[in-house]
Structure formats: C-alpha cells, structure tokens
Design a protein around this motif. Structure first.
Motif, short mmCIF file in Angstrom:
data_model
loop_
_atom_site.label_atom_id
_atom_site.label_comp_id
_atom_site.label_asym_id
_atom_site.label_seq_id
_atom_site.Cartn_x
_atom_site.Cartn_y
_atom_site.Cartn_z
N TYR A 189 11.83 81.30 -59.21
CA TYR A 189 13.10 81.56 -59.88
C TYR A 189 13.94 82.45 -58.98
O TYR A 189 14.30 82.07 -57.87
CB TYR A 189 12.85 82.14 -61.27
N GLN A 190 14.27 83.65 -59.40
CA GLN A 190 15.11 84.53 -58.59
C GLN A 190 14.33 85.01 -57.38
O GLN A 190 13.16 85.37 -57.49
CB GLN A 190 15.59 85.71 -59.44
N MET A 191 15.00 85.03 -56.21
CA MET A 191 14.33 85.41 -54.98
C MET A 191 15.35 86.00 -54.02
O MET A 191 16.49 85.54 -53.96
CB MET A 191 13.68 84.16 -54.36
N ALA A 192 14.93 87.01 -53.27
CA ALA A 192 15.76 87.57 -52.20
C ALA A 192 14.83 88.03 -51.08
O ALA A 192 13.73 88.49 -51.34
CB ALA A 192 16.58 88.76 -52.71
N GLY A 193 15.30 87.88 -49.87
CA GLY A 193 14.49 88.29 -48.73
C GLY A 193 14.09 87.09 -47.89
O GLY A 193 14.88 86.17 -47.67
N ASP A 194 12.86 87.07 -47.46
CA ASP A 194 12.33 86.08 -46.53
C ASP A 194 11.91 84.81 -47.28
O ASP A 194 10.78 84.70 -47.76
CB ASP A 194 11.15 86.70 -45.79
N GLY A 195 12.80 83.85 -47.35
CA GLY A 195 12.54 82.63 -48.10
C GLY A 195 11.34 81.84 -47.61
O GLY A 195 10.59 81.29 -48.41
N LYS A 196 11.15 81.79 -46.29
CA LYS A 196 10.00 81.04 -45.76
C LYS A 196 8.69 81.71 -46.17
O LYS A 196 7.72 81.03 -46.51
CB LYS A 196 10.11 80.89 -44.25
N ALA B 212 22.24 71.12 -45.00
CA ALA B 212 21.71 72.14 -44.09
C ALA B 212 20.45 72.77 -44.68
O ALA B 212 19.49 73.05 -43.95
CB ALA B 212 22.77 73.21 -43.81
N TYR B 213 20.44 72.97 -45.99
CA TYR B 213 19.26 73.51 -46.67
C TYR B 213 18.08 72.56 -46.50
O TYR B 213 16.96 73.00 -46.20
CB TYR B 213 19.60 73.70 -48.15
N ILE B 214 18.31 71.29 -46.66
CA ILE B 214 17.24 70.29 -46.50
C ILE B 214 16.71 70.33 -45.06
O ILE B 214 15.49 70.33 -44.84
CB ILE B 214 17.76 68.89 -46.89
N ARG B 215 17.60 70.40 -44.08
CA ARG B 215 17.18 70.47 -42.67
C ARG B 215 16.44 71.77 -42.39
O ARG B 215 15.46 71.79 -41.64
CB ARG B 215 18.38 70.36 -41.74
N PHE B 216 16.89 72.89 -42.98
CA PHE B 216 16.24 74.18 -42.78
C PHE B 216 14.76 74.12 -43.12
O PHE B 216 13.93 74.71 -42.44
CB PHE B 216 16.95 75.25 -43.64
N TRP B 217 14.43 73.38 -44.17
CA TRP B 217 13.02 73.26 -44.59
C TRP B 217 12.31 72.12 -43.88
O TRP B 217 11.19 71.77 -44.21
CB TRP B 217 12.95 73.10 -46.10
N GLU B 218 12.97 71.53 -42.86
CA GLU B 218 12.40 70.49 -42.00
C GLU B 218 12.08 69.21 -42.76
O GLU B 218 11.07 68.55 -42.53
CB GLU B 218 11.19 71.02 -41.23
N TYR B 219 12.99 68.85 -43.66
CA TYR B 219 12.90 67.57 -44.37
C TYR B 219 14.00 66.66 -43.84
O TYR B 219 15.04 67.14 -43.36
CB TYR B 219 13.09 67.76 -45.87
N LYS B 220 13.78 65.37 -43.94
CA LYS B 220 14.80 64.38 -43.61
C LYS B 220 15.13 63.59 -44.87
O LYS B 220 14.23 63.22 -45.61
CB LYS B 220 14.30 63.44 -42.52
N GLU C 43 11.74 63.74 -47.08
CA GLU C 43 10.34 63.75 -46.69
C GLU C 43 10.20 64.63 -45.45
O GLU C 43 11.09 64.65 -44.60
CB GLU C 43 9.91 62.31 -46.39
N ASN C 44 9.07 65.34 -45.35
CA ASN C 44 8.83 66.15 -44.16
C ASN C 44 7.89 65.41 -43.19
O ASN C 44 7.48 64.27 -43.47
CB ASN C 44 8.32 67.55 -44.52
N LYS C 45 7.55 66.04 -42.08
CA LYS C 45 6.71 65.42 -41.04
C LYS C 45 5.33 65.04 -41.56
O LYS C 45 4.70 64.13 -41.04
CB LYS C 45 6.55 66.37 -39.85
N GLU C 46 4.87 65.76 -42.57
CA GLU C 46 3.54 65.50 -43.13
C GLU C 46 3.58 64.40 -44.20
O GLU C 46 2.57 64.07 -44.79
CB GLU C 46 2.98 66.77 -43.74
N GLY C 47 4.77 63.87 -44.47
CA GLY C 47 4.91 62.83 -45.48
C GLY C 47 5.05 63.37 -46.90
O GLY C 47 5.05 62.60 -47.86
#
Length: 141
Positions: free
Chosen positions: A51-58, A87-95, A112-116
């Motif tokens: 839910y609510q989050m601030a700081g280091d998202g990864k 850009a958000y989708i790309r940031f998380w390495e999804y296509k 989908e990400n590299k791992e499928g």
C-alpha cells in the motif's frame, strides 16, 4: 541516507499530495536507510498488497517478494501513481506484450519480464488534475 519515519512520511505526502493515514489491516515496516512500506494481504490471502510506500522501491519490492514467498502467495499488487506508466513498466524491467483499449481512451497493459513472469497494469481513476491516472499493478512472483 537515514531518515526518521516522520521524514519519510513527509516525503510521501509531498510526492503523493495525500495525507498519510495507516491502512487498517496492513503492517507498517520501516527501516531508516530504506524508508517505509505498508504490506497486507487480500481477504482470501491470494495476493500480497503493497500500500503506502516511500523510500527505496526496489528494496521494498524484494522485501514483499520474500514475504509473499514465506506465506506461499504467488502474486503481489500495488497502486502506481506515476505520471508515465510506460517508464514505470520499463523501470521494473518488464516489456509490454499487449495493450487493451478501454472506452475512455486509457489502456490495460499486459507485460512480461525476462523470467517470463507476467504483470497486469490497469487504470483505476483520473486524478483531479486530469493529467494523471492511477493504476493497479499486479505481478506474478
């Protein structure tokens, strides 16, 4: 950089333009070097929710992934308020694999990400300024 919980909450409120209010049924996790994150589950325990989050998202995404794995949960969900969803989708390495048009001109994105692993990003509502859409984001772990 270490911040107090109050400092992270202030940053959260400035960025989101929303007042921080603890979410009932969610647990607040806080680390001075990483920020804070509220985590809960759906009523049927089929999805872990950030839910609510601030700081280091990864970091908080990895934290939620491990937490979900411990609980035997296979999906995570959150809300994205970023202005540029692609850009958000790309940031998380999804296509993006598919765009489903909606009647209001917005889209549901499937990715989908590299791992499928698959993700679904669907619009929730327009904000008052009409330039930004919030999205529900769900992904498989």
């Amino acid at each position: 950089m270490n911040n107090t919980l109050d400092e992270y909450i202030k940053k959260y409120e400035q960025k989101t333009k929303d007042k921080f209010k603890p979410k009932e049924g969610f647990k607040l996790f806080y680390l001075p070097s990483r920020g804070f994150c509220e985590i809960g589950t759906t009523q049927d325990n089929s999805m872990l929710m950030i839910y609510q989050m601030a700081g280091d998202g990864k970091f908080w995404r990895d934290f939620a992934t491990v937490f979900a794995q411990m609980l035997g949960i296979k999906k995570i969900g959150t809300i994205c308020i970023r202005e540029n969803i692609k850009a958000y989708i790309r940031f998380w390495e999804y296509k993006i694999t598919k765009k489903e048009p909606l009647h209001d001109g917005s889209f549901i994105y499937y990715a989908e990400n590299k791992e499928g692993k698959k993700a679904r990003i669907s619009p929730v509502h327009m904000h008052d300024d009409i330039t930004r859409i919030s999205y529900y984001v769900t992904w498989d772990i």
